[in-house]
Design a protein around this motif. Structure first.
Motif: not given
Length: 404
Positions: A102-108
């Motif tokens: 998956a791509k980079p993310t700010d919140v999971i």
């Protein structure tokens, strides 16, 4: 904002967690945010992985415009507790491969249950340098213990320690109900770190519609007052008491009852229907969400039932909201938080849980309301969910919490 939604379940599976994840994802995407779903291969409720995923460990899909990363799971729909546990852990570990893809993310935002997926969510937040939001739709292991599903004391102790650890490691905790939110605060979680992420409804999909003639003709419900239960038929729903209540209103030929869905208790309920000679009851297989507006169009009252357990006093069954959005009042056989919700907004009738006598009396009461009284309940329900439980409002509240 870049958001990753982590959950064991996602469409094309049918169910409340699946719908919630899809609707939140689509609304976030509609607002211009990057959304990626990390989930398991479809397997619920029959425990069969579709042919297009068999023999694979991972596959990247697109579902209605949403990017979906799917990975292997050991399916176990009706096996022993330990087989279900194996199923949980199989995805808990396989999901890491999807997270790497998956791509980079700010919140999971990680959905529980299963509780163990929180381990994946927390470690993934470290891998992605993201905020970890633990979304709790059911208190586990407490719910499993109270329902008698889990009895091993050593396992319960370990699960409770894991639960407390995950709560402490979360950046924020999202609770599906006020009861769950209070449970978290009672455990010492700071109030500012807990927020509501309730079940909601697509108010465009579910609306007041004319009665669907095909469904009426198929079921033979012409001119009848129809009570519908739609959803999982499990132990928690306490539907045996509803069937026994129906047996007490067999003298009313103007009433019909539709049970639509599947679940571990369905076979027992069908057998009880035969024993009680309930010719006014129809059992129907599950239908796609897209078909449910037609079902609600022929429904006069939506039955929502739970067993009489302290655990369920903080519940808000997701099936309440599509019914109300469709202008269908609720006949709620339960206690606690949902009773307050329905009574304060004057959009449902309440019966005591697992009390067949009281349920039968409320069935008669509902059937005998005047058209004006029924119309008031119907309009009140629609107005209430449009104002408080549309996905647009729920996602707006979510963004205000996670944008800190």
């Amino acid at each position: 904002m870049k958001v990753m939604l982590l959950s064991q379940h996602f469409p094309p599976e049918v169910g409340a967690p699946q719908i919630r994840l899809y609707e939140v994802g689509k609304e976030l995407q509609r607002r211009g945010h990057q959304v990626e779903i990390v989930t398991a291969f479809p397997h619920h409720p029959h425990g069969i992985i579709p042919d297009e995923y068999k023999g694979k460990f991972y596959q990247k899909d697109s579902y209605d415009g949403l990017t979906v990363h799917r990975s292997w799971i050991y399916p176990s729909p009706k096996g022993s507790f330990w087989r279900r546990l194996t199923s949980y852990f199989s995805f808990t570990f396989s999901a890491f491969y999807s997270i790497l893809k998956a791509k980079p993310t700010d919140v999971i935002i990680c959905n529980s249950p299963p509780l163990f997926l929180g381990i994946t969510g927390y470690l993934a937040s470290k891998m992605k340098r993201a905020k970890f939001v633990f979304n709790i739709a059911d208190i586990w292991p407490e719910s499993a213990v109270e329902l008698g599903i889990v009895k091993n004391k050593n396992f319960i102790s370990l699960a409770q320690k894991l639960e407390d650890w995950l709560y402490r490691k979360s950046w924020k905790l999202a609770a599906a109900t006020e009861g769950i939110a209070q449970y978290l605060k009672d455990k010492g979680i700071k109030e500012q770190n807990v927020f509501l992420l309730p079940n909601g409804v697509n108010i465009k999909t579910f609306n007041r519609e004319p009665k669907d003639k095909e469904w009426i003709e198929k079921l033979g419900f012409e001119g009848k007052t129809v009570y519908t239960f739609a959803g999982r038929m499990g132990y928690a729903q306490g539907l045996e008491s509803v069937l026994r209540a129906i047996s007490q209103v067999k003298d009313r030929d103007d009433l019909r009852f539709l049970f639509i869905g599947d679940g571990p208790e369905k076979d027992n309920l069908v057998q009880l229907k035969e024993e009680l000679e309930l010719d006014n009851v129809v059992f129907h297989d599950s239908v796609p969400v897209s078909e449910m507006p037609k079902v609600f169009s022929i429904t006069d009252y939506s039955i929502v039932s739970l067993k009489d357990l302290e655990l369920f006093k903080g519940a808000r069954p997701s099936k309440i909201f599509p019914a109300l959005a469709s202008g269908v009042p609720i006949l709620y056989c339960g206690a606690g938080e949902s009773v307050n919700l329905l009574e304060s907004n004057h959009c449902g009738i309440v019966a005591e849980p697992e009390n067949s006598q009281d349920i039968s009396e409320k069935i008669r009461y509902c059937a005998d309301l005047t058209p004006e009284q029924y119309e008031e309940l119907s309009l009140n329900g629609r107005h209430f969910v449009v104002k408080e439980y549309s996905w647009e409002k729920i996602v707006q509240d979510l963004l205000e919490e996670v944008s800190d």
